[in-house]
Design an enzyme around this catalytic site. Structure first.
Site, PDB file in Angstrom:
ATOM      1  N   ILE A 107       0.778  -1.182  -0.438  1.00  0.00           N
ATOM      2  CA  ILE A 107       0.039   0.291  -0.280  1.00  0.00           C
ATOM      3  C   ILE A 107       1.337   1.288   0.045  1.00  0.00           C
ATOM      4  CG2 ILE A 107      -1.806   0.859   0.954  1.00  0.00           C
ATOM      5  CD1 ILE A 107      -2.462  -1.113   2.514  1.00  0.00           C
ATOM      6  N   CYS A 108       0.389   2.269  -1.081  1.00  0.00           N
ATOM      7  CA  CYS A 108       1.248   3.571  -1.033  1.00  0.00           C
ATOM      8  C   CYS A 108       0.206   4.415  -0.351  1.00  0.00           C
ATOM      9  CB  CYS A 108       1.224   4.220  -2.899  1.00  0.00           C
ATOM     10  SG  CYS A 108       2.526   5.144  -2.372  1.00  0.00           S
ATOM     11  N   LEU A 109       0.805   5.077   1.096  1.00  0.00           N
ATOM     12  CA  LEU A 109       0.055   5.722   1.657  1.00  0.00           C
ATOM     13  C   LEU A 109       0.840   6.688   3.420  1.00  0.00           C
ATOM     14  CD1 LEU A 109      -3.023   6.269   3.227  1.00  0.00           C
ATOM     15  CD2 LEU A 109      -2.232   4.003   4.602  1.00  0.00           C
TER      16      LEU A 109
END
Length: 175
Positions: A107-109
């Site tokens: 996840i890119c967060l």
């Protein structure tokens, strides 16, 4: 053993204390999750019975999104330095989303990277992931196909693909 791998007694003590503080924090979060199970019906956090540093979560897809009706499983790997360092979180359920790597579930967060704060809890991380599902960031895609559909303005194409994968992977088949 190479000298660079040896730890001084002070370093060993600090690592031990971080691990103890991390376990205490995770135990506190575990008790909170048990006490408030019905408080947030969109999130179910489950601690591994044999390892407090391994958790899974079941999150409901946000309403009025292509993920609505789906239940998505997340895997949490929590470092010994938690909450000073963020947990590693990934989707176990396949999802078509620009900020989620299709194969690995990464996840890119920002809060899982450079914007992490010890004030975040596992529950609030799940909330942030649900918010990301509702508001994808196509400018920093891990899934380029999904990001390109959104960036080119093909909202219908993106939603159609996301709905299809939600049906295939995140909605239980009732017999």
């Amino acid at each position: 053993m190479p000298q660079s791998l040896r730890q001084t007694p002070q370093q060993q003590q600090r690592v031990h204390e971080e691990g103890r503080a991390s376990r205490a924090r995770l135990f506190k979060e575990y008790k909170e999750v048990q006490r408030e199970k019905s408080a947030d019906p969109d999130i179910q956090l489950i601690c591994d019975d044999s390892n407090i540093f391994k958790w899974t979560a079941l999150i409901k897809g946000p309403s009025e999104t292509p993920y609505e009706g789906g239940v998505f499983q997340l895997a949490f790997a929590i470092p010994e330095q938690y909450p000073l360092l963020p947990p590693q979180v990934r989707f176990l359920t396949k999802i078509f989303h620009p900020n989620v790597h299709f194969k690995t579930g990464e996840i890119c967060l920002d809060i899982l990277k450079n914007a992490w704060s010890p004030a975040w809890t596992l529950q609030s991380v799940c909330r942030a992931i649900i918010a990301l599902m509702a508001h994808p960031e196509a400018d920093s895609p891990l899934n380029c196909d999904s990001g390109n559909l959104l960036r080119s303005g093909d909202i219908r194409g993106y939603q159609s693909m996301a709905r299809m994968y939600t049906r295939l992977a995140a909605i239980s088949k009732k017999s």
